[in-house]
Design an enzyme around this catalytic site. Structure first.
Site, PDB file in Angstrom:
ATOM      1  N   HIS A  82      21.404 -47.429 -25.284  1.00 10.31           N
ATOM      2  CA  HIS A  82      22.643 -46.654 -25.141  1.00 10.31           C
ATOM      3  C   HIS A  82      23.620 -47.407 -24.252  1.00 10.31           C
ATOM      4  CE1 HIS A  82      25.138 -43.032 -25.205  1.00 10.31           C
ATOM      5  NE2 HIS A  82      25.461 -43.377 -23.968  1.00 10.31           N
ATOM      6  N   ASP A 161      25.027 -30.141 -24.834  1.00  8.16           N
ATOM      7  CA  ASP A 161      25.620 -31.427 -24.483  1.00  8.16           C
ATOM      8  C   ASP A 161      26.708 -31.812 -25.474  1.00  8.16           C
ATOM      9  OD1 ASP A 161      25.714 -34.142 -23.168  1.00  8.16           O
ATOM     10  OD2 ASP A 161      25.139 -34.709 -25.202  1.00  8.16           O
ATOM     11  N   ARG A 168      34.649 -32.680 -22.217  1.00  2.19           N
ATOM     12  CA  ARG A 168      34.944 -33.671 -21.179  1.00  2.19           C
ATOM     13  C   ARG A 168      35.990 -34.661 -21.665  1.00  2.19           C
ATOM     14  NH1 ARG A 168      29.661 -36.414 -20.710  1.00  2.19           N
ATOM     15  NH2 ARG A 168      30.748 -37.878 -19.366  1.00  2.19           N
ATOM     16  N   SER A 183      24.260 -36.184 -19.600  1.00  2.00           N
ATOM     17  CA  SER A 183      24.632 -36.188 -21.013  1.00  2.00           C
ATOM     18  C   SER A 183      23.837 -37.237 -21.785  1.00  2.00           C
ATOM     19  CB  SER A 183      26.132 -36.454 -21.153  1.00  2.00           C
ATOM     20  OG  SER A 183      26.493 -36.618 -22.506  1.00  2.00           O
ATOM     21  N   LYS A 187      20.249 -36.514 -24.537  1.00  2.00           N
ATOM     22  CA  LYS A 187      20.107 -36.993 -25.914  1.00  2.00           C
ATOM     23  C   LYS A 187      18.904 -37.895 -26.055  1.00  2.00           C
ATOM     24  CE  LYS A 187      24.471 -38.531 -26.132  1.00  2.00           C
ATOM     25  NZ  LYS A 187      25.332 -37.823 -25.165  1.00  2.00           N
TER      26      LYS A 187
END
Length: 442
Positions: A82, A161, A168, A183, A187
């Site tokens: 990520h 989320d 956001r 967040s 995930k």
């Protein structure tokens, strides 16, 4: 639960209890709390922050709001990657098929554009027919069959989320370290991972330009991973200039395909292989990062990585022909070159300005309801530090209209600075962070 009271307490710098956060997050996921109240709370959090216990409570509540992928029966390791968000960052498009082609299950759950940064889902959906909204059952079957799925957060997966993430972005409350950490990790923990690699962006184009903040974010996510039995490694990579050449959804997919074919910009290759090496070591398929590099280069040169991307695209309803020949992407109606107005050295290319420029061209969202034009953006072949001649082409603008070409030209004039000498640039990969501490690489 009286939501205005919670907003008031956080506004005044007080902490919220875990049970209060759980009740609030679950109620919001179920539609029992309106957007405007959560938006007010997000702004209070932006200014007052969250402590580590509050951050943990947010992540646990977001996990509880939905279901998880159950991949524990798979015989292979399960590793994801990520990025905290950059401009021109298409490494996920490269790494998912590359690492899956080497025998690692890669359940890659990604997001859409956030702030000035592009989103992996928007890039994937520039492939004709590509479907990112997979159900949990579909994703589990696909990963078991071909080793990878590249999917969005559906209503089933951490829905709290998904809603908070979008809010956001729309309320300018992105840059909050505990919210970013909660967040991302909600995930990733929902994917039943055996390992996770994080790409923490550093520099003017990142959400957290200060190195201390980036290291704090890395450590926060590593701690959350430890709490849930998921080893995490983070690399800090440069975002003081766009990564690669392409900026814009379809343009970035085409560049990622070029890397999977053995070409592509050197900086994009270097960052992708550094992250991929960490994924293979976490998966215990390589004992050293050097050995992992050899494995990845072989997967690219043999064509296995590209075939895996074709397989993923086909499995998710996309047209695999564009993987073989990216010229099949629908081009923007207008292209124009951007040339140097003077001789000199490219001193800087502001990634944040480029990111917002892509949005201005229609390649990103200014609000949650806007659609995205996948064809627009910039291909910037110049890099900071190179010497250029007057009149030399530095970039190509891809736009929907002649008026948008001028918008793109204005963006590049502001973003690209040419001077008499080079300025210092951040190293592409500067730090490695694990539960054991921070290692300076450059």
């Amino acid at each position: 639960m009286i939501v205005p009271r919670l907003i008031e307490r956080k506004r005044d710098g007080e902490r919220l209890e875990a049970k209060e956060i759980r009740e609030l997050v679950l109620a919001y996921a179920e539609g029992r709390v309106p957007d405007y109240q959560i938006a007010a709370l997000l702004m209070a959090i932006y200014f007052r922050g969250l402590d580590r216990d509050e951050m943990n409570a947010f992540m646990d509540a977001m996990l509880e709001s939905g279901k998880r992928l159950d991949l524990t029966r798979l015989p292979m390791p399960r590793v994801d990657k990520h990025s905290t968000g950059g401009v021109g960052d298409k490494t996920s498009l490269i790494l998912a098929p590359l690492i899956a082609s080497l025998g690692v299950a890669v359940p890659m759950m990604s997001g859409r554009g956030l702030g000035h940064t592009g989103g992996t889902l928007d890039k994937l959906e520039s492939i004709p027919g590509f479907r990112t909204s997979l159900s949990i059952a579909e994703a589990e079957k696909q990963i078991a069959r071909i080793g990878c799925a590249m999917l969005s957060q559906t209503d089933e997966i951490v829905p709290a989320d998904r809603k908070i993430y979008a809010l956001r972005d729309a309320t300018a409350t992105v840059e909050v370290i505990p919210l970013i950490a909660a967040s991302i990790m909600s995930k990733k923990i929902s994917e039943s991972l055996t390992g996770l690699v994080l790409d923490i962006k550093r520099g003017s184009g990142s959400f957290l330009p200060k190195l201390d903040d980036e290291l704090e974010l890395a450590n926060a996510m590593i701690d959350l991973g430890v709490r849930h039995g998921c080893p995490v490694v983070a690399l800090v990579t440069a975002m003081d200039r766009p990564l690669g050449h392409a900026n814009g959804n379809a343009l970035e997919v085409a560049e990622a395909i070029a890397v999977l074919k053995g070409g592509g910009p050197p900086d994009l290759i270097e960052v992708s292989l550094a992250l991929g090496a960490e994924m293979l070591v976490l998966a215990t398929l390589a004992t050293t990062r050097e050995a992992a590099h050899v494995m990845m280069k072989d997967a690219i040169s043999s064509g296995r990585a590209l075939l895996k991307f074709e397989e993923i695209v086909s499995a998710q309803g996309g047209d695999p022909a564009v993987v073989r020949d990216p010229s099949g992407f629908q081009p923007a109606p207008f292209q124009a070159s951007f040339d140097a107005k003077r001789e000199g050295v490219v001193q800087s290319i502001d990634p944040r300005a480029i990111g917002y420029g892509v949005i201005a061209l229609g390649g990103g969202r200014r609000n949650m309801e806007e659609s995205v034009d996948p064809s627009v953006g910039f291909v910037i072949t110049a890099k900071p530090g190179i010497h250029v001649r007057k009149g030399q082409t530095l970039a190509t603008i891809h736009a929907r209209s002649k008026e948008d070409v001028e918008v793109g030209r204005s963006t590049l004039e502001q973003a690209m600075v040419i001077g008499d000498s080079a300025l210092p640039a951040l190293p592409l990969v500067s730090h490695r962070v694990t539960a054991r501490g921070v290692e300076r690489l450059a």
